[in-house]
Design a protein around this motif. Structure first.
Motif, PDB file in Angstrom:
ATOM      1  N   MET A  73      13.793   0.190   6.380  1.00 27.16           N
ATOM      2  CA  MET A  73      14.843  -0.284   5.608  1.00 27.16           C
ATOM      3  C   MET A  73      16.117  -0.475   6.557  1.00 27.16           C
ATOM      4  SD  MET A  73      14.068   1.398   1.989  1.00 27.16           S
ATOM      5  CE  MET A  73      15.722   0.885   1.437  1.00 27.16           C
ATOM      6  N   ALA A  74      16.085   0.285   7.688  1.00 24.83           N
ATOM      7  CA  ALA A  74      17.127   0.191   8.767  1.00 24.83           C
ATOM      8  C   ALA A  74      16.931  -1.135   9.611  1.00 24.83           C
ATOM      9  CB  ALA A  74      17.321   1.496   9.329  1.00 24.83           C
ATOM     10  N   SER A  75      15.956  -1.932   9.727  1.00 25.01           N
ATOM     11  CA  SER A  75      15.699  -3.053  10.586  1.00 25.01           C
ATOM     12  C   SER A  75      16.640  -4.060  10.520  1.00 25.01           C
ATOM     13  CB  SER A  75      14.231  -3.325  10.526  1.00 25.01           C
ATOM     14  OG  SER A  75      14.139  -4.369  11.322  1.00 25.01           O
ATOM     15  N   ALA A  76      17.105  -4.480  11.620  1.00 25.22           N
ATOM     16  CA  ALA A  76      17.893  -5.691  11.357  1.00 25.22           C
ATOM     17  C   ALA A  76      17.215  -6.955  10.922  1.00 25.22           C
ATOM     18  CB  ALA A  76      18.737  -5.961  12.558  1.00 25.22           C
ATOM     19  N   TYR A  77      15.955  -7.010  11.113  1.00 21.96           N
ATOM     20  CA  TYR A  77      14.944  -8.162  10.899  1.00 21.96           C
ATOM     21  C   TYR A  77      14.597  -8.096   9.449  1.00 21.96           C
ATOM     22  CZ  TYR A  77      14.906  -8.677  15.764  1.00 21.96           C
ATOM     23  OH  TYR A  77      15.037  -8.914  17.122  1.00 21.96           O
ATOM     24  N   ARG A  78      14.704  -7.090   8.320  1.00 24.52           N
ATOM     25  CA  ARG A  78      14.455  -6.997   7.154  1.00 24.52           C
ATOM     26  C   ARG A  78      15.174  -8.108   6.245  1.00 24.52           C
ATOM     27  NH1 ARG A  78      11.637  -3.779   4.204  1.00 24.52           N
ATOM     28  NH2 ARG A  78      12.139  -3.462   1.993  1.00 24.52           N
ATOM     29  N   GLY A  79      14.299  -9.059   5.565  1.00 25.78           N
ATOM     30  CA  GLY A  79      14.749  -9.716   4.706  1.00 25.78           C
ATOM     31  C   GLY A  79      15.046 -11.214   5.175  1.00 25.78           C
ATOM     32  N   THR A  80      14.831 -11.178   6.637  1.00 26.02           N
ATOM     33  CA  THR A  80      15.228 -12.450   7.319  1.00 26.02           C
ATOM     34  C   THR A  80      14.105 -13.501   7.601  1.00 26.02           C
ATOM     35  OG1 THR A  80      14.930 -11.431   9.476  1.00 26.02           O
ATOM     36  CG2 THR A  80      16.976 -11.542   8.689  1.00 26.02           C
ATOM     37  N   GLY A  81      13.066 -12.934   7.306  1.00 26.17           N
ATOM     38  CA  GLY A  81      11.665 -13.801   7.112  1.00 26.17           C
ATOM     39  C   GLY A  81      11.185 -13.926   8.815  1.00 26.17           C
ATOM     40  N   VAL A  82      11.896 -13.096   9.575  1.00 26.23           N
ATOM     41  CA  VAL A  82      11.303 -13.015  11.065  1.00 26.23           C
ATOM     42  C   VAL A  82      10.581 -11.701  11.386  1.00 26.23           C
ATOM     43  CG1 VAL A  82      12.304 -13.301  13.602  1.00 26.23           C
ATOM     44  CG2 VAL A  82      13.577 -14.534  11.829  1.00 26.23           C
ATOM     45  N   ASP A  83       9.632 -11.716  12.104  1.00 32.71           N
ATOM     46  CA  ASP A  83       8.858 -10.764  12.335  1.00 32.71           C
ATOM     47  C   ASP A  83       9.685  -9.672  13.269  1.00 32.71           C
ATOM     48  OD1 ASP A  83       6.750 -10.907  10.625  1.00 32.71           O
ATOM     49  OD2 ASP A  83       5.719 -11.945  12.031  1.00 32.71           O
ATOM     50  N   GLU A  84       9.206  -8.541  13.238  1.00 30.10           N
ATOM     51  CA  GLU A  84      10.098  -7.324  14.093  1.00 30.10           C
ATOM     52  C   GLU A  84       9.451  -7.501  15.431  1.00 30.10           C
ATOM     53  OE1 GLU A  84      12.130  -3.087  14.037  1.00 30.10           O
ATOM     54  OE2 GLU A  84      11.294  -3.776  12.106  1.00 30.10           O
ATOM     55  N   PRO A  85      10.046  -7.672  16.496  1.00 30.65           N
ATOM     56  CA  PRO A  85       9.415  -7.588  17.609  1.00 30.65           C
ATOM     57  C   PRO A  85       8.514  -6.455  18.239  1.00 30.65           C
ATOM     58  CG  PRO A  85      11.632  -8.242  18.079  1.00 30.65           C
ATOM     59  CD  PRO A  85      11.381  -7.859  16.812  1.00 30.65           C
ATOM     60  N   GLY A  86       9.023  -4.993  17.809  1.00 27.17           N
ATOM     61  CA  GLY A  86       8.168  -4.091  18.330  1.00 27.17           C
ATOM     62  C   GLY A  86       7.272  -3.675  17.201  1.00 27.17           C
TER      63      GLY A  86
END
Length: 52
Positions: free
Chosen positions: A1-14
């Motif tokens: 929930m603390a990810s900057a990628y959450r809700g953007t539709g972009v997969d998190e790189p890590g």
């Protein structure tokens, strides 16, 4: 929930492995869904108390 990628539709790189995907799915299913259930129950209960 603390990810900057959450809700953007972009997969998190890590977090691209199958295990990461499974853990994310279980976390969303067990914890986030529980929050919506609890929130809706308390919201409805407050309306019941308000009308009494």
């Amino acid at each position: 929930m603390a990810s900057a990628y959450r809700g953007t539709g972009v997969d998190e790189p890590g977090c691209g492995s199958a295990l990461d995907t499974d853990v994310r799915f279980l976390t969303e299913g067990l914890f986030e869904a529980e929050f919506y259930l609890l929130f809706s129950f308390l919201f409805g209960y407050s309306f019941t108390l308000r009308q009494a």
